[in-house]
Design an enzyme around this catalytic site. Structure first.
Site, PDB file in Angstrom:
ATOM      1  N   ARG A 180     -19.400   2.908  -1.419  1.00 50.67           N
ATOM      2  CA  ARG A 180     -18.134   2.155  -1.547  1.00 50.67           C
ATOM      3  C   ARG A 180     -18.212   0.753  -0.925  1.00 50.67           C
ATOM      4  O   ARG A 180     -17.256   0.269  -0.306  1.00 50.67           O
ATOM      5  CB  ARG A 180     -16.966   2.911  -0.901  1.00 50.67           C
ATOM      6  CG  ARG A 180     -16.714   4.275  -1.453  1.00 50.67           C
ATOM      7  CD  ARG A 180     -16.213   4.277  -2.899  1.00 50.67           C
ATOM      8  NE  ARG A 180     -16.106   5.638  -3.351  1.00 50.67           N
ATOM      9  CZ  ARG A 180     -17.112   6.302  -3.945  1.00 50.67           C
ATOM     10  NH1 ARG A 180     -18.262   5.694  -4.220  1.00 50.67           N
ATOM     11  NH2 ARG A 180     -16.951   7.547  -4.303  1.00 50.67           N
ATOM     12  N   SER A 229      -8.399   7.367  -2.293  1.00 46.99           N
ATOM     13  CA  SER A 229      -8.886   7.821  -0.984  1.00 46.99           C
ATOM     14  C   SER A 229      -8.610   6.754   0.072  1.00 46.99           C
ATOM     15  O   SER A 229      -9.021   5.607  -0.078  1.00 46.99           O
ATOM     16  CB  SER A 229     -10.393   8.084  -1.035  1.00 46.99           C
ATOM     17  OG  SER A 229     -10.645   9.160  -1.891  1.00 46.99           O
ATOM     18  N   GLU A 299     -11.214   3.088   3.548  1.00 44.00           N
ATOM     19  CA  GLU A 299     -11.812   2.729   2.248  1.00 44.00           C
ATOM     20  C   GLU A 299     -10.902   1.706   1.561  1.00 44.00           C
ATOM     21  O   GLU A 299     -11.366   0.751   0.942  1.00 44.00           O
ATOM     22  CB  GLU A 299     -11.970   3.970   1.360  1.00 44.00           C
ATOM     23  CG  GLU A 299     -12.533   3.638  -0.023  1.00 44.00           C
ATOM     24  CD  GLU A 299     -12.954   4.858  -0.821  1.00 44.00           C
ATOM     25  OE1 GLU A 299     -13.405   5.858  -0.232  1.00 44.00           O
ATOM     26  OE2 GLU A 299     -12.839   4.802  -2.061  1.00 44.00           O
TER      27      GLU A 299
HETATM   28  C1  LIG Z   1      -5.234   7.617  -8.056  1.00 45.55           C
HETATM   29  C2  LIG Z   1      -6.469   6.883  -7.592  1.00 45.55           C
HETATM   30  C3  LIG Z   1      -7.705   7.509  -7.674  1.00 45.55           C
HETATM   31  C4  LIG Z   1      -8.864   6.830  -7.260  1.00 45.55           C
HETATM   32  N1  LIG Z   1     -10.070   7.461  -7.342  1.00 45.55           N
HETATM   33  C5  LIG Z   1     -11.200   6.799  -6.992  1.00 45.55           C
HETATM   34  C6  LIG Z   1     -12.495   7.428  -7.122  1.00 45.55           C
HETATM   35  O1  LIG Z   1     -12.634   8.572  -7.540  1.00 45.55           O
HETATM   36  N2  LIG Z   1     -13.589   6.711  -6.761  1.00 45.55           N
HETATM   37  C7  LIG Z   1     -13.502   5.430  -6.294  1.00 45.55           C
HETATM   38  O2  LIG Z   1     -14.533   4.818  -5.997  1.00 45.55           O
HETATM   39  N3  LIG Z   1     -12.303   4.824  -6.155  1.00 45.55           N
HETATM   40  C8  LIG Z   1     -11.153   5.471  -6.494  1.00 45.55           C
HETATM   41  N4  LIG Z   1      -9.933   4.852  -6.352  1.00 45.55           N
HETATM   42  C9  LIG Z   1      -9.871   3.500  -5.760  1.00 45.55           C
HETATM   43  C10 LIG Z   1      -9.946   2.350  -6.769  1.00 45.55           C
HETATM   44  O3  LIG Z   1      -9.506   2.757  -8.054  1.00 45.55           O
HETATM   45  C11 LIG Z   1     -11.359   1.768  -6.870  1.00 45.55           C
HETATM   46  O4  LIG Z   1     -11.798   1.232  -5.634  1.00 45.55           O
HETATM   47  C12 LIG Z   1     -11.434   0.656  -7.915  1.00 45.55           C
HETATM   48  O5  LIG Z   1     -12.791   0.324  -8.146  1.00 45.55           O
HETATM   49  C13 LIG Z   1     -10.673  -0.607  -7.525  1.00 45.55           C
HETATM   50  O6  LIG Z   1     -10.611  -1.443  -8.665  1.00 45.55           O
HETATM   51  P1  LIG Z   1      -9.391  -2.449  -8.853  1.00 45.55           P
HETATM   52  O7  LIG Z   1      -9.629  -3.200 -10.123  1.00 45.55           O
HETATM   53  O8  LIG Z   1      -8.102  -1.745  -8.775  1.00 45.55           O
HETATM   54  O9  LIG Z   1      -9.631  -3.413  -7.623  1.00 45.55           O
HETATM   55  P2  LIG Z   1      -8.564  -3.929  -6.522  1.00 45.55           P
HETATM   56  O10 LIG Z   1      -7.954  -2.761  -5.849  1.00 45.55           O
HETATM   57  O11 LIG Z   1      -7.651  -4.914  -7.143  1.00 45.55           O
HETATM   58  O12 LIG Z   1      -9.552  -4.675  -5.515  1.00 45.55           O
HETATM   59  C14 LIG Z   1     -10.481  -3.935  -4.747  1.00 45.55           C
HETATM   60  C15 LIG Z   1     -11.514  -4.900  -4.160  1.00 45.55           C
HETATM   61  O13 LIG Z   1     -12.271  -5.480  -5.210  1.00 45.55           O
HETATM   62  C16 LIG Z   1     -12.215  -6.902  -5.157  1.00 45.55           C
HETATM   63  N5  LIG Z   1     -12.219  -7.391  -6.548  1.00 45.55           N
HETATM   64  C17 LIG Z   1     -11.406  -7.028  -7.559  1.00 45.55           C
HETATM   65  N6  LIG Z   1     -11.734  -7.684  -8.685  1.00 45.55           N
HETATM   66  C18 LIG Z   1     -12.774  -8.497  -8.373  1.00 45.55           C
HETATM   67  C19 LIG Z   1     -13.573  -9.442  -9.104  1.00 45.55           C
HETATM   68  N7  LIG Z   1     -13.347  -9.701 -10.398  1.00 45.55           N
HETATM   69  N8  LIG Z   1     -14.557 -10.083  -8.449  1.00 45.55           N
HETATM   70  C20 LIG Z   1     -14.817  -9.844  -7.124  1.00 45.55           C
HETATM   71  N9  LIG Z   1     -14.111  -8.978  -6.384  1.00 45.55           N
HETATM   72  C21 LIG Z   1     -13.097  -8.298  -6.999  1.00 45.55           C
HETATM   73  C22 LIG Z   1     -10.914  -7.219  -4.406  1.00 45.55           C
HETATM   74  O14 LIG Z   1     -10.978  -8.494  -3.770  1.00 45.55           O
HETATM   75  C23 LIG Z   1     -10.873  -6.077  -3.396  1.00 45.55           C
HETATM   76  O15 LIG Z   1     -11.709  -6.379  -2.301  1.00 45.55           O
HETATM   77  C24 LIG Z   1      -8.760   5.507  -6.753  1.00 45.55           C
HETATM   78  C25 LIG Z   1      -7.507   4.886  -6.684  1.00 45.55           C
HETATM   79  C26 LIG Z   1      -6.368   5.557  -7.095  1.00 45.55           C
HETATM   80  C27 LIG Z   1      -5.043   4.853  -7.016  1.00 45.55           C
END
Ligand SMILES: Cc1cc2nc3c(=O)[nH]c(=O)nc-3n(C[C@H](O)[C@H](O)[C@H](O)COP(=O)(O)OP(=O)(O)OC[C@H]3O[C@@H](n4cnc5c(N)ncnc54)[C@H](O)[C@@H]3O)c2cc1C
Length: 318
Positions: A180, A229, A299
């Protein structure tokens, strides 16, 4: 740079861009938790060139933060200084097969969509994305993973724009991936990436995807306002087991609660502030440490300024 100063720059920054630049934009609308104060400026670039041109003329002392689909973000109530960059589906939502079992996806493509396109193309190894509600940009930064597969196992190379507006191509090794986490410079905004799959029958892939969906429905509060998480799994244990053992399942602070269904998921029951959620998380960390000596690590990314309720002191300074 103070808000009035940045606002003074607004006409200059807005001139010539093809995307959308909005001052004082509430971020609660773009996070899964539905909390968070405003961004001083929110920029949604039209495409990569637009993003690069904007960053080239943005003064170097203005902080920049990329956000994806907001599924891993806890934005504090005082909001974010500087410019928040959100890549639009229009300019960054493309996905195509490029041969050699590879797909190229824009950073705004939802993970689930990549899984879907891969299934149709007969490319296995992406079913885990079916259960992750983020976008590709967030997956690349977080090394998102589930069910035994992580982004770093599928990603070949990516394109990014740095804080000065320069374009870079990074290989998988350049991303310095861990659980992560990516050690790649925080300066980079990822715009697209190439992924490689494993040839498989669509039927087999669909069965894997269905199993992922079934597991999520049964085990996770996926219809709640949550960030997934809350804590990373500590070495040799699971975060949820530690939270449970410390008696924190269902624990509440204001409108924030550790989910009864999955106690490593924090939820906004409707009235939580960013302060409630962060205080709940720190309370859990303290209780877990007192119970088992384990230091849980967040996380979820907590970002921005504290609001009127004041700061939340991090447990043990971490
Ligand atoms: C119901 C639920 C279930 C989930 N299950 C999992 C799981 O099984 N496994 C898992 O790993 N995660 C899980 N997550 C967490 C989350 O979905 C992941 O971490 C996901 O990859 C975040 O993507 P996001 O587009 O929402 O990023 P954001 O939440 O918007 O951002 C997360 C990070 O990424 C950076 N970021 C976003 N876009 C960019 C870009 N274009 N360039 C550079 N940096 C960027 C942001 O600055 C921030 O630091 C879950 C979340 C929820 C709500």
């Amino acid at each position: 740079m103070s808000f009035p100063d940045l606002l003074e720059l607004y006409p200059d920054l807005a001139r010539g861009i093809r995307g959308k630049l909005t001052p004082n934009q509430p971020l609660s609308a773009v996070t899964w938790f539905r909390v968070g104060g405003p961004a001083q400026l929110l920029f949604q670039p039209a495409d990569e060139d637009d993003l690069a041109a904007f960053l080239t003329k943005l003064p170097e002392d203005v902080p920049v933060l990329p956000v994806g689909l907001g599924s891993n973000l806890l934005i504090r109530d005082g909001g974010l200084e500087g410019v928040v960059i959100r890549l639009s589906a229009k300019g960054f939502g493309g996905i195509e097969e490029i041969g050699g079992n590879r797909l190229k996806a824009g950073a705004a493509v939802p993970d689930k969509r990549l899984a879907e396109v891969a299934a149709k193309a007969g490319l296995g190894g992406f079913a885990f994305y079916t259960g992750i509600p983020g976008g590709i940009g967030g997956a690349l930064r977080m090394n998102a993973g589930a069910h035994g597969t992580e982004t770093c196992q599928r990603m070949v190379e990516l394109t990014a724009i740095d804080r000065k507006g320069q374009r870079h191509v990074l290989t998988n090794a350049d991303m310095d991936y861990a659980y992560r986490h990516s050690g790649a410079s925080k300066d980079l905004i990822f715009t697209s990436a190439v992924f490689e799959g494993i040839p498989m029958s669509e039927e087999e892939i669909r069965a894997e995807m269905a199993a992922v969906v079934e597991h999520r429905e049964r085990a996770q509060p996926i219809r709640e306002k949550t960030g997934g998480s809350t804590f990373k799994n500590p070495e040799g244990s699971s975060a949820w087991k530690e939270v449970d053992a410390a008696g924190c399942r269902g624990l509440t602070v204001g409108g924030a609660q550790m989910s009864e269904m999955h106690c490593n998921f924090m939820i906004n029951t409707g009235t939580a502030s960013g302060h409630d959620l962060e205080l709940l998380g720190e309370t859990v960390r303290k209780r877990v440490f007192e119970t088992s000596g384990v230091r849980l690590e967040w996380e979820i990314k907590r970002l921005g300024r504290f609001g009127d309720e004041g700061p939340v002191e991090p447990f043990l300074g971490a």
